[in-house]
Scaffold this motif. Structure first.
Motif, PDB file in Angstrom:
ATOM      1  N   PRO A 126       0.808  -1.228   0.000  1.00  0.00           N
ATOM      2  CA  PRO A 126       0.000   0.000   0.000  1.00  0.00           C
ATOM      3  C   PRO A 126       0.838   1.274   0.000  1.00  0.00           C
ATOM      4  N   LEU A 127       2.013   1.248   0.612  1.00  0.00           N
ATOM      5  CA  LEU A 127       2.886   2.417   0.574  1.00  0.00           C
ATOM      6  C   LEU A 127       3.409   2.660  -0.829  1.00  0.00           C
ATOM      7  N   TRP A 128       3.766   1.578  -1.522  1.00  0.00           N
ATOM      8  CA  TRP A 128       4.219   1.737  -2.907  1.00  0.00           C
ATOM      9  C   TRP A 128       3.123   2.388  -3.753  1.00  0.00           C
ATOM     10  N   ARG A 129       1.899   1.975  -3.553  1.00  0.00           N
ATOM     11  CA  ARG A 129       0.799   2.549  -4.332  1.00  0.00           C
ATOM     12  C   ARG A 129       0.667   4.043  -4.082  1.00  0.00           C
ATOM     13  N   VAL A 130       0.764   4.458  -2.812  1.00  0.00           N
ATOM     14  CA  VAL A 130       0.634   5.870  -2.472  1.00  0.00           C
ATOM     15  C   VAL A 130       1.736   6.685  -3.142  1.00  0.00           C
ATOM     16  N   THR A 148      -1.040  12.574   5.383  1.00  0.00           N
ATOM     17  CA  THR A 148      -2.322  11.920   5.657  1.00  0.00           C
ATOM     18  C   THR A 148      -2.505  10.687   4.785  1.00  0.00           C
ATOM     19  N   ASP A 149      -2.036  10.750   3.528  1.00  0.00           N
ATOM     20  CA  ASP A 149      -2.133   9.595   2.635  1.00  0.00           C
ATOM     21  C   ASP A 149      -1.191   8.480   3.094  1.00  0.00           C
ATOM     22  N   VAL A 150       0.011   8.862   3.525  1.00  0.00           N
ATOM     23  CA  VAL A 150       0.960   7.867   4.028  1.00  0.00           C
ATOM     24  C   VAL A 150       0.405   7.212   5.286  1.00  0.00           C
ATOM     25  N   ALA A 153      -2.229   4.688   4.424  1.00  0.00           N
ATOM     26  CA  ALA A 153      -1.641   3.448   3.905  1.00  0.00           C
ATOM     27  C   ALA A 153      -1.047   2.619   5.030  1.00  0.00           C
ATOM     28  N   LEU A 154      -0.425   3.291   6.011  1.00  0.00           N
ATOM     29  CA  LEU A 154       0.203   2.573   7.115  1.00  0.00           C
ATOM     30  C   LEU A 154      -0.799   1.775   7.941  1.00  0.00           C
ATOM     31  N   LYS A 155      -2.046   2.167   7.907  1.00  0.00           N
ATOM     32  CA  LYS A 155      -3.070   1.416   8.630  1.00  0.00           C
ATOM     33  C   LYS A 155      -3.215  -0.005   8.100  1.00  0.00           C
ATOM     34  N   ALA A 259      13.956  12.948  -9.088  1.00  0.00           N
ATOM     35  CA  ALA A 259      15.173  13.388  -8.403  1.00  0.00           C
ATOM     36  C   ALA A 259      15.882  12.243  -7.696  1.00  0.00           C
ATOM     37  N   GLY A 260      15.243  11.095  -7.604  1.00  0.00           N
ATOM     38  CA  GLY A 260      15.860   9.949  -6.951  1.00  0.00           C
ATOM     39  C   GLY A 260      15.917  10.056  -5.439  1.00  0.00           C
ATOM     40  N   GLN A 261      15.032  10.863  -4.855  1.00  0.00           N
ATOM     41  CA  GLN A 261      15.030  11.038  -3.407  1.00  0.00           C
ATOM     42  C   GLN A 261      14.206   9.970  -2.694  1.00  0.00           C
ATOM     43  N   TYR A 262      13.232   9.410  -3.392  1.00  0.00           N
ATOM     44  CA  TYR A 262      12.331   8.428  -2.783  1.00  0.00           C
ATOM     45  C   TYR A 262      12.481   7.086  -3.494  1.00  0.00           C
ATOM     46  N   THR A 263      12.460   6.010  -2.712  1.00  0.00           N
ATOM     47  CA  THR A 263      12.757   4.701  -3.267  1.00  0.00           C
ATOM     48  C   THR A 263      11.699   3.680  -2.859  1.00  0.00           C
ATOM     49  N   HIS A 264      11.907   2.442  -3.332  1.00  0.00           N
ATOM     50  CA  HIS A 264      11.004   1.346  -2.997  1.00  0.00           C
ATOM     51  C   HIS A 264      11.310   0.721  -1.634  1.00  0.00           C
ATOM     52  N   LEU A 265      12.368   1.179  -0.965  1.00  0.00           N
ATOM     53  CA  LEU A 265      12.775   0.604   0.315  1.00  0.00           C
ATOM     54  C   LEU A 265      12.058   1.339   1.443  1.00  0.00           C
ATOM     55  N   PHE A 266      10.818   0.940   1.688  1.00  0.00           N
ATOM     56  CA  PHE A 266       9.975   1.633   2.642  1.00  0.00           C
ATOM     57  C   PHE A 266      10.285   1.228   4.080  1.00  0.00           C
ATOM     58  N   ASP A 267      10.167   2.189   4.976  1.00  0.00           N
ATOM     59  CA  ASP A 267      10.236   1.913   6.408  1.00  0.00           C
ATOM     60  C   ASP A 267       8.819   1.557   6.854  1.00  0.00           C
ATOM     61  N   PRO A 268       8.562   0.303   7.238  1.00  0.00           N
ATOM     62  CA  PRO A 268       7.199  -0.096   7.584  1.00  0.00           C
ATOM     63  C   PRO A 268       6.653   0.594   8.831  1.00  0.00           C
TER      64      PRO A 268
END
Length: 332
Positions: A126-130, A148-150, A153-155, A259-268
């Motif tokens: 769900p974080l990837w989708r957001v 708020t969207d993040v 998703a975290l829920k 810009a390459g600032q955000y990645t697929h390696l999410f902090d759960p």
């Protein structure tokens, strides 16, 4: 961007000639075997097989069997195929009579989630989708999606809420899984086991992560280069891989924004997509372990990584934001 860029993180530099240095004509003959090779794609990432077999025809047959196993497992774990077991599970929220490999991999995922305090979590989809939806919009804010969207998703992010047994897999409403942080390693292990069970004594398997197979004593194996995240075409360090596995996770390979600032390696825990390190590499006894731990370590402070490294007896290489390489080893 697909995860094919991930294969630039590590690369096979050369095969060593340790066997040729061992006494005996048999070992010299084994060392002289020219590998039968295959190159292709596994789960959207570059893949390679090197089989050392005295009969090239037999080696080709083993490669065919390995590719059949690869394709079978892709049909279970791929997010790029609508008909995969994982895609069906995400779409329906449940899966009756799930394939045994999916049950096994989700059980492995739970193990590494518990081991890393939840920093490895297959429910971060769900974080990837957001993030993906945010940066796909024209004029998207470079600051990322709204908090708020993040938070929403975290829920739906909690590996403990995945209900798994041999009869059924069930997700809570709003949940979705990704196995991209462990599936390449798992497939690498399954292919390695297939080759070993077929009697092959020496092979290098790269199904998204690298694992060496060498039945000879004191084998030096292969030299594998770790890419420099600041200059991915250059090698930052070389490490030997024999009867071990090596995996690397690095956000620069799969950026979500221009810009390459955000990645697929999410902090759960926080939902953030900016890992602590430019890349993390882990060497372990299995590719499944190396893959999962390199993913989890990406958002884990060095002191916490060191505790897991010692406990699991693995080796890890972290490239800090300034480019400095830190090595941790739990091997004794």
């Amino acid at each position: 961007m697909t995860n094919s860029a991930r294969r630039r993180f590590i690369g096979i530099v050369a095969a060593t000639s340790a066997l040729a240095l061992a006494p005996g004509l048999l070992r010299r003959a084994q060392a002289a075997i020219v590998p039968t090779c295959w190159k292709g794609v596994a789960l959207g990432a570059d893949a390679e097989l090197r089989l050392y077999h005295p009969d090239p025809r037999a080696a080709e047959q083993l490669i065919e069997r390995a590719l059949q196993e690869l394709h079978r497992l892709e049909g279970l774990f791929s997010l790029y195929r609508d008909d995969s077991a994982l895609s069906v599970l995400n779409r329906q929220g449940y899966l009756a009579d799930p394939p045994s490999d999916l049950v096994r991999l989700l059980s492995e995922s739970r193990h590494y989630a518990d081991l890393t305090g939840g920093l490895f979590d297959p429910s971060v989809q769900p974080l990837w989708r957001v993030y993906a939806d945010h940066f796909a919009r024209a004029g998207a804010s470079p600051a990322g999606p709204a908090q708020t969207d993040v938070a929403q998703a975290l829920k739906h992010v909690s590996y403990k809420a995945i209900d798994v047994d041999t009869q059924r897999i069930r997700l809570q409403p709003g949940m979705a899984l990704t196995l991209n942080g462990i599936a390449q390693g798992y497939i690498t292990d399954r292919v390695t086991e297939l080759l070993r069970n077929a009697g092959l004594e020496r092979a290098l398997v790269d199904m998204g992560e690298i694992r060496g197979l060498d039945a000879s004593a004191n084998a030096a194996g292969w030299k594998v280069g770790l890419a420099d995240p600041l200059a991915p075409e250059q090698i930052l360090a070389q490490v030997p891989v024999s009867n071990q596995a090596l995996a690397t996770s690095g956000g620069y390979g799969t950026p979500l924004d221009a810009a390459g600032q955000y990645t697929h390696l999410f902090d759960p825990r926080s939902g953030q997509a900016r890992p602590l390190y430019r890349s993390v590499s882990v060497m372990a006894s299995t590719a499944t372990a190396a893959d999962a731990l390199s993913t989890a370590f990406s958002n884990m402070p060095l002191a916490d990584c060191a505790a897991v490294v010692r406990d699991q007896g693995v080796t890890a290489w972290m490239v800090l934001p300034d480019g400095k390489l830190v090595t941790q080893s739990g091997l004794v």
